[in-house]
Design an enzyme around this catalytic site. Structure first.
Site, short mmCIF file in Angstrom:
data_model
loop_
_atom_site.label_atom_id
_atom_site.label_comp_id
_atom_site.label_asym_id
_atom_site.label_seq_id
_atom_site.Cartn_x
_atom_site.Cartn_y
_atom_site.Cartn_z
N ALA A 28 0.87 -1.19 0.00
CA ALA A 28 0.00 0.00 0.00
C ALA A 28 0.90 1.24 0.00
O ALA A 28 0.80 2.12 0.86
CB ALA A 28 -0.97 -0.01 1.18
N GLY A 32 5.99 8.24 1.13
CA GLY A 32 6.90 7.95 2.26
C GLY A 32 7.81 6.78 1.91
O GLY A 32 9.03 6.83 2.12
N HIS A 33 7.20 5.72 1.36
CA HIS A 33 8.01 4.55 0.97
C HIS A 33 8.96 4.93 -0.16
O HIS A 33 10.12 4.49 -0.19
CB HIS A 33 7.09 3.42 0.50
N GLN A 57 2.83 -9.18 13.59
CA GLN A 57 2.88 -7.88 14.26
C GLN A 57 1.49 -7.27 14.45
O GLN A 57 1.38 -6.13 14.90
CB GLN A 57 3.81 -6.94 13.52
N GLY A 147 11.54 4.41 8.08
CA GLY A 147 11.00 5.76 8.21
C GLY A 147 10.97 6.21 9.66
O GLY A 147 10.58 5.46 10.56
N LYS A 149 8.89 8.11 10.69
CA LYS A 149 7.45 8.09 11.03
C LYS A 149 7.18 7.06 12.13
O LYS A 149 6.40 7.31 13.04
CB LYS A 149 6.68 7.72 9.76
N ASP A 150 7.84 5.90 12.03
CA ASP A 150 7.70 4.86 13.05
C ASP A 150 8.94 4.94 13.95
O ASP A 150 9.84 4.09 13.86
CB ASP A 150 7.56 3.49 12.38
N ARG A 187 -2.59 3.65 6.15
CA ARG A 187 -3.89 3.67 6.84
C ARG A 187 -4.71 4.90 6.48
O ARG A 187 -5.93 4.90 6.71
CB ARG A 187 -3.69 3.60 8.35
P1 AMP Z 1 4.88 0.16 6.38
O1 AMP Z 1 4.62 -0.29 4.98
O2 AMP Z 1 3.82 1.03 6.95
O3 AMP Z 1 5.31 -0.96 7.29
O4 AMP Z 1 6.15 1.11 6.28
C1 AMP Z 1 7.33 0.67 5.67
C2 AMP Z 1 8.41 1.68 5.94
O5 AMP Z 1 8.04 2.94 5.39
C3 AMP Z 1 8.65 1.89 7.42
O6 AMP Z 1 10.05 2.02 7.65
C4 AMP Z 1 7.94 3.18 7.69
O7 AMP Z 1 8.48 3.91 8.77
C5 AMP Z 1 8.18 3.92 6.39
N1 AMP Z 1 7.19 4.99 6.24
C6 AMP Z 1 5.85 4.85 6.28
N2 AMP Z 1 5.26 6.06 6.16
C7 AMP Z 1 6.25 6.97 6.06
C8 AMP Z 1 6.30 8.39 5.93
N3 AMP Z 1 5.19 9.13 5.89
N4 AMP Z 1 7.50 9.00 5.85
C9 AMP Z 1 8.64 8.26 5.91
N5 AMP Z 1 8.67 6.92 6.02
C10 AMP Z 1 7.49 6.28 6.10
#
Ligand code: AMP
EC number: 6.3.2.1
Length: 279
Positions: A28, A32-33, A57, A147, A149-150, A187
């Site tokens: 998704a 950011g990704h 998780q 990121g 972000k987390d 999300r």
């Molecule tokens: P996820 O697919 O949500 O598990 O995120 C995968 C990676 O993308 C993780 O390292 C997140 O921290 C990073 N990520 C998600 N959203 C953002 C964002 N808005 N800015 C920077 N990195 C992000």
């Protein structure tokens, strides 16, 4: 771009490589990704992105609506990764990742993974640490990109590689936000336009704290919590001011004299959103 759906295909694709950068994701994908991929592209010969919605998780090991409803859109994700310059995508299914059922042996995170996000989502960071350790063993990257972000995830992964002596450099990447200030998140797709507008109180409260810090003014953490708790359509999960490396809460007496992170989570409708800001 090669797409590997099995561990064997991934390992074969990685046979002749120089430096490798890994970007783990749950798909998704959004800007950011893409910014993680860009950072990896700049520093490595080969960039691997993984797409795996990891049941470990999620609540009840994935036996929950949050896991079932997590957006899955492989074709769009592959297009974004190709455009961003990824060389190899690893997109296994659950049976490939956890053959014969969920693992018996996990990476356990302890106090860094059981506070804040981990307090609201018991077991979440053990699931994250376990899948990331598996990805590190499969890909053997030189560098891995996460990121900011987390923020707690970054702190947990840093300790994972330090404590288990995993030879990989962890590279945090700044938060990417939409034009309205909301941190990009998979999300966000589940928010209506009204809910998205209501969610903006989260980045607004965080940036107000940052402005007060920059102006040398006292920080009213409880006031920030109250603003979120009383905002329309919003339920406050937590807002804390913490040490950026250990995530231990900081006792501040109004004025802040050390590096700090404000981390927060809210619910807007059924959707849980997180954000943070460095002070
Ligand atoms: P996820 O697919 O949500 O598990 O995120 C995968 C990676 O993308 C993780 O390292 C997140 O921290 C990073 N990520 C998600 N959203 C953002 C964002 N808005 N800015 C920077 N990195 C992000």
């Amino acid at each position: 771009m090669q797409v590997a759906t099995t561990k064997k295909a991934l390992i074969d694709a990685l046979l002749h490589h120089k430096s490798v950068g890994l970007v783990p994701t749950m798909g998704a994908l959004h800007s950011g990704h893409a910014s993680l991929v860009k950072a990896a592209r700049a520093e490595n010969d080969t960039v691997v992105a993984s797409i795996f919605v990891n049941p470990l998780q999620f609540e009840a090991l994935g036996d929950c609506d949050d896991y079932r409803n997590y957006p899955r859109q492989l074709d769009a994700d592959l297009a974004l990764l190709e455009e961003a310059g990824v060389d190899i995508v690893f997109a296994p299914d659950v049976e490939e990742m956890y053959p014969g059922g969920l693992p018996l042996v996990w990476a356990r995170t302890g106090s860094i993974g059981t506070k804040l996000e981990g307090a609201s989502r018991p077991g979440h960071f053990d699931g994250v640490a376990t899948v990331v350790a598996k990805l590190f063993n499969l890909v053997r990257p030189d560098r891995a990109y996460f990121g900011q972000k987390d923020a707690q995830q970054v702190a947990v992964i840093r300790r994972l590689v330090a404590d288990l002596d995993i030879p990989v450099e962890i590279r945090p990447v700044p938060i990417i936000r939409g034009a309205d200030g909301l941190a990009e998140s998979s999300r966000n797709q589940r928010l209506s336009a009204d809910q998205r507008a209501q969610a903006l109180v989260l980045p607004q409260v965080l940036s107000a704290l940052q402005r007060r810090k920059a102006a040398g003014e006292a920080l009213d953490i409880q006031g920030a919590r109250d603003t979120l708790a009383s905002a329309d359509g919003v339920r406050l999960d937590h807002l804390e001011i913490v040490d950026p490396a250990t995530l231990e809460p900081l006792e501040i007496d109004g004025l802040l004299t050390q590096p700090a992170l404000v981390v927060a989570a809210i619910f807007v409708g059924p959707v849980r959103l997180i954000d943070n800001i460095e002070l």
